[in-house]
Design a protein around this motif. Structure first.
Motif, mmCIF file in Angstrom:
data_model
loop_
_atom_site.group_PDB
_atom_site.id
_atom_site.type_symbol
_atom_site.label_atom_id
_atom_site.label_comp_id
_atom_site.label_asym_id
_atom_site.label_seq_id
_atom_site.Cartn_x
_atom_site.Cartn_y
_atom_site.Cartn_z
ATOM 1 N N GLY A 273 53.400 49.541 38.297
ATOM 2 C CA GLY A 273 53.454 49.639 36.839
ATOM 3 C C GLY A 273 52.414 48.794 36.138
ATOM 4 N N ILE A 274 51.364 48.430 36.877
ATOM 5 C CA ILE A 274 50.301 47.581 36.338
ATOM 6 C C ILE A 274 49.008 48.379 36.267
ATOM 7 C CG2 ILE A 274 48.959 45.463 36.674
ATOM 8 C CD1 ILE A 274 51.340 44.422 38.369
ATOM 9 N N THR A 275 48.351 48.358 35.130
ATOM 10 C CA THR A 275 47.049 49.000 34.994
ATOM 11 C C THR A 275 45.966 47.935 34.860
ATOM 12 O OG1 THR A 275 47.119 49.168 32.573
ATOM 13 C CG2 THR A 275 48.107 50.981 33.841
ATOM 14 N N VAL A 276 44.783 48.280 35.328
ATOM 15 C CA VAL A 276 43.615 47.395 35.215
ATOM 16 C C VAL A 276 42.466 48.219 34.656
ATOM 17 C CG1 VAL A 276 42.094 45.771 36.397
ATOM 18 C CG2 VAL A 276 44.419 46.162 37.282
ATOM 19 N N ASN A 277 41.969 47.831 33.504
ATOM 20 C CA ASN A 277 40.891 48.573 32.848
ATOM 21 C C ASN A 277 39.847 47.620 32.272
ATOM 22 O OD1 ASN A 277 41.800 51.513 32.867
ATOM 23 N ND2 ASN A 277 43.609 50.518 32.008
ATOM 24 N N ASN A 278 38.662 48.159 32.058
ATOM 25 C CA ASN A 278 37.564 47.380 31.485
ATOM 26 C C ASN A 278 37.140 47.971 30.148
ATOM 27 O OD1 ASN A 278 37.373 45.950 34.014
ATOM 28 N ND2 ASN A 278 36.215 47.693 34.822
ATOM 29 N N SER B 23 33.748 46.227 39.804
ATOM 30 C CA SER B 23 34.171 46.639 41.146
ATOM 31 C C SER B 23 35.460 45.934 41.561
ATOM 32 C CB SER B 23 33.057 46.340 42.157
ATOM 33 O OG SER B 23 31.938 47.164 41.927
ATOM 34 N N TRP B 24 35.554 44.652 41.239
ATOM 35 C CA TRP B 24 36.793 43.902 41.496
ATOM 36 C C TRP B 24 37.962 44.563 40.764
ATOM 37 C CZ3 TRP B 24 39.483 41.427 37.532
ATOM 38 C CH2 TRP B 24 40.566 40.622 37.925
ATOM 39 N N ALA B 25 37.744 44.920 39.506
ATOM 40 C CA ALA B 25 38.810 45.506 38.691
ATOM 41 C C ALA B 25 39.260 46.857 39.237
ATOM 42 C CB ALA B 25 38.346 45.648 37.243
ATOM 43 N N LYS B 26 38.304 47.677 39.655
ATOM 44 C CA LYS B 26 38.666 48.992 40.194
ATOM 45 C C LYS B 26 39.491 48.836 41.466
ATOM 46 C CE LYS B 26 38.489 53.511 40.478
ATOM 47 N NZ LYS B 26 39.236 54.367 39.523
#
Length: 261
Positions: free
Chosen positions: A178-183, A165-168
């Motif tokens: 220009g930054i992606t956050v994925n798990n 949830s933090w990551a989303k």
């Protein structure tokens, strides 16, 4: 497909063994300069010396214990002051196994600090540089339990879900820079963590560890455990330019075991 990480700097947490080590090796093969972060300095030196250098990279390491929040904060702020880190791999060992009803409150508090607070401090320190270069890849190695909770992993299920949830939320806020956050969600993967879980479950059932391992592998449609390199391949793709439009996702790498679409 552009998978090159030449000229990119990567900070890989928990990178002296297992999945973290495999990710560091894959990123190095794609040309990244890798900074390894873990608590065992002797092992860090060995791994840094062994990493591939196809682009003549300069790999390095830093020492920190993820259970000591202020230590991690100090180290990452020093790293951020020295260079831009384009790729952050959040990877650290999970809480010990056990039913949630038996978990002590201190176990939740410790896991929250190690997985949420530390991840957050790392991103806060590194995101300004990522924004400046308009290239950032934040990849969290968590668990398929964010899709379906796993038996006898009560504290881990709880904290891994919080990380997702933090990551989303972070993905939504940082995407325009220009930054992606994925798990990445590893399933049963041949690591020391899996060995520990096999031992715990076998002891509870009165089985041998071999019997327990066979039973767990049978739950996987692929009928085997994964390897750290198979997890690392997905993380390396997410770190690459080719994955620029993949954001805010949780991707199981589990041989098909997770029973959800």
């Amino acid at each position: 497909m552009d998978l090159s990480l030449k000229g990119k700097n990567a900070l890989v947490c928990g990178s002296t063994q297992g999945i973290g080590l495999a990710i560091a090796e894959e990123l190095a093969l794609l040309g990244a300069n890798c900074i390894l972060l873990a608590r065992n300095e002797a092992r860090l030196k060995e791994v840094v010396a062994s990493l591939p250098r196809p682009e003549g990279q300069a790999h390095g390491y830093a020492v920190a214990d993820f259970s000591v929040v202020n230590e991690v904060k100090e180290v990452v702020e020093r790293i951020a002051g020295e260079r831009v880190v384009h790729i952050l791999i959040n990877n650290t060992g999970g809480p010990k196994a056990g039913p949630i009803i038996d978990a002590e409150v201190v176990a939740f508090e410790a896991a929250f600090r190690q997985h949420i607070v530390v991840n957050h401090l790392l991103v806060q320190a590194l995101a300004p540089g990522m924004k400046k270069d308009r290239y950032g890849r934040i990849i969290n190695i968590i668990s398929t339990s964010v899709k379906i909770p796993l038996n006898n992993l009560g504290v881990s299920n709880t904290i891994r879900g919080a990380v997702a949830s933090w990551a989303k939320t972070m993905a939504n806020e940082l995407a325009a820079d220009g930054i992606t956050v994925n798990n990445v969600l590893p399933g049963f993967t041949s690591t020391a963590r899996l060995e520990s879980l096999i031992g715990y479950n076998a002891a509870n059932r009165g089985w041998s560890e071999e019997e327990q391992a066979r039973a767990m592998a049978a739950e996987v449609p692929a009928k085997r455990f994964g390897t750290p390199n198979e997890i690392a391949a997905v993380a390396a793709f997410l770190a690459s330019p080719a994955a620029a439009y993949v954001n805010g996702t949780s991707i199981p790498v589990d041989g098909g075991r997770t029973g959800s679409i």
